[in-house]
Design a protein around this motif. Structure first.
Motif, short mmCIF file in Angstrom:
data_model
loop_
_atom_site.label_atom_id
_atom_site.label_comp_id
_atom_site.label_asym_id
_atom_site.label_seq_id
_atom_site.Cartn_x
_atom_site.Cartn_y
_atom_site.Cartn_z
N LYS A 8 0.87 -1.09 -0.04
CA LYS A 8 0.02 -0.06 -0.10
C LYS A 8 0.73 1.28 -0.02
CE LYS A 8 -4.09 2.10 0.40
NZ LYS A 8 -5.04 2.03 -0.53
N GLY A 9 2.02 1.26 0.80
CA GLY A 9 3.01 2.47 0.85
C GLY A 9 4.02 2.34 1.80
N ARG A 10 4.78 3.34 1.99
CA ARG A 10 5.89 2.79 2.86
C ARG A 10 5.95 4.44 3.67
NH1 ARG A 10 11.71 2.93 0.15
NH2 ARG A 10 11.30 4.95 -1.08
N ALA A 11 6.46 4.32 4.80
CA ALA A 11 6.58 5.44 5.54
C ALA A 11 8.10 5.53 6.01
CB ALA A 11 5.87 5.55 6.87
N PRO A 12 9.05 6.52 5.91
CA PRO A 12 10.08 6.74 6.35
C PRO A 12 10.32 6.80 8.22
CG PRO A 12 9.87 8.75 5.34
CD PRO A 12 8.52 7.72 4.93
N VAL A 13 11.25 6.23 8.59
CA VAL A 13 11.36 6.12 10.16
C VAL A 13 12.75 6.65 10.63
CG1 VAL A 13 9.60 4.22 10.32
CG2 VAL A 13 11.92 3.76 10.39
N GLN A 14 12.48 7.13 11.84
CA GLN A 14 13.70 7.49 12.51
C GLN A 14 13.61 7.05 13.85
OE1 GLN A 14 17.01 8.60 13.13
NE2 GLN A 14 16.75 10.29 12.09
N ILE A 15 14.41 6.40 14.46
CA ILE A 15 14.35 5.88 15.65
C ILE A 15 15.47 6.35 16.48
CG2 ILE A 15 14.50 3.75 17.01
CD1 ILE A 15 13.57 2.31 14.27
N LYS A 16 15.30 6.78 17.73
CA LYS A 16 16.27 7.26 18.58
C LYS A 16 15.99 6.31 20.15
CE LYS A 16 17.76 10.79 16.48
NZ LYS A 16 19.03 10.63 15.80
N GLY A 17 17.12 6.04 20.87
CA GLY A 17 16.93 5.33 22.02
C GLY A 17 17.54 6.07 23.13
N ARG A 18 17.13 5.96 24.34
CA ARG A 18 17.48 6.71 25.45
C ARG A 18 17.47 5.91 26.62
NH1 ARG A 18 14.73 12.32 26.27
NH2 ARG A 18 13.13 11.04 27.37
N VAL A 56 12.76 5.31 22.05
CA VAL A 56 12.68 4.02 22.71
C VAL A 56 13.21 4.33 23.81
CG1 VAL A 56 13.11 1.73 22.88
CG2 VAL A 56 12.40 2.55 20.79
N LEU A 57 12.46 4.27 25.17
CA LEU A 57 13.18 4.42 26.57
C LEU A 57 13.52 2.76 26.92
CD1 LEU A 57 11.07 7.04 28.24
CD2 LEU A 57 13.21 7.42 26.92
N PHE A 58 14.80 2.77 27.62
CA PHE A 58 14.95 1.26 28.18
C PHE A 58 15.67 1.44 29.34
CE2 PHE A 58 18.31 2.41 25.37
CZ PHE A 58 19.44 2.04 25.97
N PHE A 59 15.33 0.55 30.24
CA PHE A 59 16.03 0.49 31.60
C PHE A 59 17.39 -0.40 31.35
CE2 PHE A 59 15.96 -1.15 35.96
CZ PHE A 59 16.39 -0.06 36.65
N LEU A 60 18.50 -0.19 31.36
CA LEU A 60 19.63 -0.82 30.99
C LEU A 60 19.61 -2.16 31.84
CD1 LEU A 60 22.06 -1.31 29.17
CD2 LEU A 60 23.20 0.41 31.25
N PHE A 61 19.28 -2.00 33.20
CA PHE A 61 19.51 -3.42 34.02
C PHE A 61 18.60 -4.29 33.57
CE2 PHE A 61 21.13 0.20 36.35
CZ PHE A 61 22.64 -0.16 36.60
N VAL A 62 17.35 -4.00 33.31
CA VAL A 62 16.30 -5.03 32.49
C VAL A 62 15.84 -4.56 31.39
CG1 VAL A 62 14.33 -6.45 33.38
CG2 VAL A 62 15.72 -5.46 35.12
N LEU A 63 16.56 -5.17 30.21
CA LEU A 63 16.15 -4.65 28.78
C LEU A 63 14.93 -4.86 28.50
CD1 LEU A 63 19.43 -5.26 26.63
CD2 LEU A 63 18.71 -3.07 27.90
N SER A 64 14.08 -5.88 29.13
CA SER A 64 12.58 -6.08 28.79
C SER A 64 11.74 -5.01 29.14
CB SER A 64 12.21 -7.47 29.53
OG SER A 64 12.37 -7.52 30.86
N TYR A 65 12.44 -4.11 30.05
CA TYR A 65 11.66 -2.87 30.38
C TYR A 65 11.74 -1.68 29.53
CZ TYR A 65 10.91 -4.96 35.05
OH TYR A 65 10.49 -5.61 36.05
N THR A 66 11.21 -1.78 28.32
CA THR A 66 11.36 -0.73 27.24
C THR A 66 9.84 -0.19 26.99
OG1 THR A 66 10.90 -2.41 25.47
CG2 THR A 66 13.22 -1.92 26.08
N LYS A 67 9.96 1.02 26.68
CA LYS A 67 8.73 1.89 26.15
C LYS A 67 9.05 2.39 25.10
CE LYS A 67 4.64 4.05 28.32
NZ LYS A 67 4.30 4.64 29.58
N ILE A 68 8.08 2.40 24.09
CA ILE A 68 8.19 2.81 22.60
C ILE A 68 7.27 4.15 22.61
CG2 ILE A 68 8.11 2.75 20.25
CD1 ILE A 68 8.72 -0.39 20.82
N PHE A 69 7.75 5.19 22.26
CA PHE A 69 6.76 6.36 21.99
C PHE A 69 7.06 6.64 20.57
CE2 PHE A 69 8.26 6.62 26.44
CZ PHE A 69 6.75 7.08 27.12
#
Length: 124
Positions: A53-63, A98-111
């Motif tokens: 159908k189409g494509r969207a360019p993305v930019q990803i930042k992590g913190r 993407v926010l992540f908690f370094l000590f437990v990488l499964s703790y991430t939250k994507i905005f």
């Protein structure tokens, strides 16, 4: 030291992989000027060219964040004017943080923010 970009890209691509009508083309370690890749949308399952159908360019930042930061519902993140101009040339983009908690990488939250042409013009 953590590979922040790789963690962020992995989190986004894992979420997209779970969607039947989306496919990500995002390279980890990409050094492109404004985009990390694309997300393609399809009208049917199967990722066929005829169903694209189409494509969207993305930019990803992590913190890297604290566990408390992950409880936030909204965040702010500065975007360079040069990137906004590149988003405008593409008629928009999806900007992920993407926010992540370094000590437990499964703790991430994507905005994310869908930066549409109208919104970009307002920011510029």
């Amino acid at each position: 030291m953590a590979d922040i970009e790789n963690i962020a890209v992995s989190a986004v691509t894992a979420v997209i992989a779970g969607a039947d009508y989306l496919k990500s083309y995002i390279a980890s370690g990409d050094k492109g000027p404004s985009f990390d890749g694309y997300i393609c949308g399809f009208t049917k399952k199967g990722y066929s060219k005829k169903n694209e159908k189409g494509r969207a360019p993305v930019q990803i930042k992590g913190r890297e964040s604290t566990a408390a930061d992950l409880l936030q519902e909204k965040i702010s993140y500065s975007v360079e004017v040069a990137d906004m101009k590149a988003f405008k040339r593409e008629c928009g983009a999806i900007f992920f943080v993407v926010l992540f908690f370094l000590f437990v990488l499964s703790y991430t939250k994507i905005f994310f923010n869908l930066l549409l042409l109208y919104d970009i013009n307002v920011f510029l």
